[in-house]
Scaffold this motif. Sequence first.
Motif, PDB file in Angstrom:
ATOM      1  N   ASP A 154      -5.241   6.983 -12.987  1.00 49.02           N
ATOM      2  CA  ASP A 154      -6.152   7.898 -12.294  1.00 49.02           C
ATOM      3  C   ASP A 154      -7.440   7.195 -11.899  1.00 49.02           C
ATOM      4  N   ILE A 155      -7.985   6.430 -12.842  1.00 46.15           N
ATOM      5  CA  ILE A 155      -9.232   5.720 -12.549  1.00 46.15           C
ATOM      6  C   ILE A 155      -9.023   4.784 -11.374  1.00 46.15           C
ATOM      7  N   GLN A 156      -7.906   4.063 -11.406  1.00 48.33           N
ATOM      8  CA  GLN A 156      -7.652   3.098 -10.345  1.00 48.33           C
ATOM      9  C   GLN A 156      -7.430   3.787  -9.004  1.00 48.33           C
ATOM     10  N   MET A 157      -6.731   4.942  -9.057  1.00 46.30           N
ATOM     11  CA  MET A 157      -6.455   5.665  -7.816  1.00 46.30           C
ATOM     12  C   MET A 157      -7.736   6.246  -7.231  1.00 46.30           C
ATOM     13  N   ALA A 158      -8.651   6.679  -8.113  1.00 45.93           N
ATOM     14  CA  ALA A 158      -9.871   7.314  -7.638  1.00 45.93           C
ATOM     15  C   ALA A 158     -10.843   6.291  -7.068  1.00 45.93           C
ATOM     16  N   PHE A 159     -10.602   5.038  -7.365  1.00 48.58           N
ATOM     17  CA  PHE A 159     -11.511   3.980  -6.971  1.00 48.58           C
ATOM     18  C   PHE A 159     -11.077   3.450  -5.606  1.00 48.58           C
ATOM     19  N   PRO A 160     -11.942   3.524  -4.586  1.00 49.44           N
ATOM     20  CA  PRO A 160     -11.503   3.060  -3.270  1.00 49.44           C
ATOM     21  C   PRO A 160     -11.106   1.589  -3.304  1.00 49.44           C
ATOM     22  N   ILE A 179      -5.737 -11.816  -2.680  1.00 48.45           N
ATOM     23  CA  ILE A 179      -4.450 -11.519  -3.336  1.00 48.45           C
ATOM     24  C   ILE A 179      -4.681 -10.738  -4.620  1.00 48.45           C
ATOM     25  N   THR A 180      -5.651 -11.173  -5.420  1.00 46.68           N
ATOM     26  CA  THR A 180      -5.913 -10.474  -6.678  1.00 46.68           C
ATOM     27  C   THR A 180      -6.253  -9.013  -6.416  1.00 46.68           C
ATOM     28  N   ALA A 181      -7.137  -8.797  -5.468  1.00 48.63           N
ATOM     29  CA  ALA A 181      -7.556  -7.420  -5.186  1.00 48.63           C
ATOM     30  C   ALA A 181      -6.367  -6.574  -4.735  1.00 48.63           C
ATOM     31  N   LEU A 219       6.703   0.019   1.060  1.00 52.85           N
ATOM     32  CA  LEU A 219       5.425   0.611   1.480  1.00 52.85           C
ATOM     33  C   LEU A 219       4.250  -0.234   0.980  1.00 52.85           C
ATOM     34  N   SER A 220       4.347  -0.701  -0.263  1.00 53.43           N
ATOM     35  CA  SER A 220       3.272  -1.527  -0.818  1.00 53.43           C
ATOM     36  C   SER A 220       3.095  -2.798  -0.007  1.00 53.43           C
ATOM     37  N   PHE A 221       4.225  -3.358   0.369  1.00 50.54           N
ATOM     38  CA  PHE A 221       4.235  -4.561   1.199  1.00 50.54           C
ATOM     39  C   PHE A 221       3.443  -4.274   2.488  1.00 50.54           C
ATOM     40  N   ALA A 222       3.798  -3.164   3.139  1.00 44.84           N
ATOM     41  CA  ALA A 222       3.141  -2.816   4.399  1.00 44.84           C
ATOM     42  C   ALA A 222       1.642  -2.581   4.198  1.00 44.84           C
ATOM     43  N   TYR A 223       1.299  -1.825   3.151  1.00 46.69           N
ATOM     44  CA  TYR A 223      -0.118  -1.553   2.904  1.00 46.69           C
ATOM     45  C   TYR A 223      -0.877  -2.845   2.628  1.00 46.69           C
ATOM     46  N   ALA A 224      -0.259  -3.742   1.889  1.00 49.60           N
ATOM     47  CA  ALA A 224      -0.942  -4.993   1.547  1.00 49.60           C
ATOM     48  C   ALA A 224      -1.221  -5.801   2.805  1.00 49.60           C
ATOM     49  N   VAL A 225      -0.233  -5.848   3.716  1.00 51.99           N
ATOM     50  CA  VAL A 225      -0.434  -6.584   4.965  1.00 51.99           C
ATOM     51  C   VAL A 225      -1.590  -5.966   5.747  1.00 51.99           C
ATOM     52  N   MET A 226      -1.616  -4.637   5.810  1.00 50.89           N
ATOM     53  CA  MET A 226      -2.690  -3.968   6.541  1.00 50.89           C
ATOM     54  C   MET A 226      -4.038  -4.173   5.868  1.00 50.89           C
ATOM     55  N   ASN A 227      -4.061  -4.002   4.551  1.00 48.00           N
ATOM     56  CA  ASN A 227      -5.327  -4.149   3.833  1.00 48.00           C
ATOM     57  C   ASN A 227      -5.875  -5.557   3.955  1.00 48.00           C
ATOM     58  N   GLU A 228      -4.953  -6.519   3.944  1.00 48.18           N
ATOM     59  CA  GLU A 228      -5.414  -7.903   4.075  1.00 48.18           C
ATOM     60  C   GLU A 228      -6.092  -8.090   5.422  1.00 48.18           C
ATOM     61  N   SER A 229      -5.471  -7.581   6.495  1.00 46.09           N
ATOM     62  CA  SER A 229      -6.112  -7.773   7.790  1.00 46.09           C
ATOM     63  C   SER A 229      -7.391  -6.963   7.874  1.00 46.09           C
TER      64      SER A 229
END
Lengths: 334, 269
Positions: free
Chosen positions: B111-117, B137-139, B197-207
């Motif tokens: 929950d803490i992690q999810m609530a944290f942007p 990568i760590t983030a 989905l995680s893969f896709a989000y990670a690619v987007m978040n990285e960019s």
Amino acid sequence: MAAEYETPVLEIQNLSLCFKIAGRRAYAIQNVSLSISRGKTVALVGESGCGKTMTALTCMGLEPPSSAVACGTILLNGKNILSCTEKEWQEIRGKKISMIFQEPMSALNPLVKVGQQVMESGIVHGMDKKMAEHRALDLLDKTGLPSPKRLADCYPHQLSGGQRQRIMIASALMNSPDVLIADEPTTSLDVTIQTQIIDLLKDLNRTMHMAVLFITHDLGIVKRICDDIYIMYAGRIVESGDTGLVNSHPEHLYTRALIDSIPAADKRGHPLKAIEGTVPMLGNRADDGCEFYPRCPCRRDICTLSFPEQYGFKDHAVWCHLYDDQNRHSGEHD
Amino acid sequence: MKKYFSNPKIITGIVLTGLAFLLMLLGMVYLPYDPDAADIPHKLQRMSMQHLLGTDNLGRDILSRIMTGYRISFLIGLTSAAAGLAVGCIIGAAGGYLGGAVDVAVVKLIDIQMAFPGILLALMLIAVAGPGLHTTITALCIMSVPRFARITRSGCIKYRDSFLVLSARSRGASSLRIIMRHILPNIAQDLCVTFSLSFAYAVMNESGLSYLGLGVQPPEPSFGRMLSDAQNYILTSPWFIIVPAVALAVPVSGLMLIGDGMTGLKDKD
């Protein structure tokens, strides 16, 4: 021979198991005592919700974590196993005591080949892979499955209900356990398959000299394969004894009602007698008195006051206030 | 298995992701131009035979930059999804299977992690460790853990009291064996969906991070950087921003489609 067969492999003494419901202790099992000797088949009979499965699960150390064993002992070959740690239980389960469940479909992993699942019980107890495979095929053959090699490579959904139950039985027998608990093994099967499975269990019981605890609500089956019978109602044993004696002279009114509710050829044309009402819910059971009171045709005031004492002896015992008077006399007979 | 490869969404997804993947593989053995070589006289060229996808503001070949850019995207996407899967499964299984205090701790943690942007978390890490590939990568790894943990936890709770697990326990199987052999395979489908989905989000978040200048640092080519470089030329040379944007959208939408298709098939079961 007699001496070896007489010592009980599994002996449950005064076992009670309770749950906390609304701050109150509710007993799912109360003062249950039961013993099974090597090579014998013992039936535990009762309606749904009587605590049969709970008794079996407690023998496996698998009672729900929300419960507490209030008191009692379970002796396996003379050693109390109730005090075992989870690690010790893992050694016992599947090796000393095995269990077969009611629904072979839901008890098998749909994603693992059945052969592997049979082998699993061997492998977790240190059998090497080759030996486990050999043993598994041998047992699949023994349980009457045609072409075991081919079936071992099937997934559970490719097999029929009877075949699945045979797989479960084979898996339970992997380590030649001392005790086999069969929890309504035939309930989900149709009648012809039921007969086959029961004959198989009887046969295995005879050839492997296991003690079998057979849980069922079908007295008809019990008559066919069990040596001793324990009738359970609302968490307590109400009548116990030799199957023949209990069947021919049922003493407890619940037992009589159960026997009356078996469909039989000579009852043709008459409406089948059913027992009115249901087993009281775990939360609404009285602290004292006989739980069968509301459904009992011969209830008396004393029945609500205290749970009856045991009347009768080892071959046939009953717990009912009806026999209070005889109970007093029985001392003299003895 | 067959139903997966006859589902139009999944096929489209595989084709799109595969296209990007093949471009990346091709980039490892052959690049039309050096992706970092500036060629100012030929800057901001349209698509032509010399430069199939044109050149950027420094005259670098956009196709070559995309082909190398996919390396970072796939590296980051795969690593963070795999790390999320591994850590999330452990945490989720511990909470879901063991229950009790462990479960409470796991739920609170998720929950803490999810609530944290996520961006804030990345910013914090970058403030501490400085921007760069490792920090990114760590983030992103940390960001993908709770999704897997939640799926594993709910799967374990679902199967914990099932006859399947009860009968495995009655055979004497240990908790670890039950989780690995009997529970995880049964929720593999959910985990696969989450993985894509995680893969896709990670690619987007990285960019996203790179766009802000916080992710991968130049000269390493990255889609986020290309987009931020290109935004000044959006009116004069629109292809300069459109090409990397489409190139980024191809694997992301492909992975999303795979995940979506699998969810649809699962619901049908």
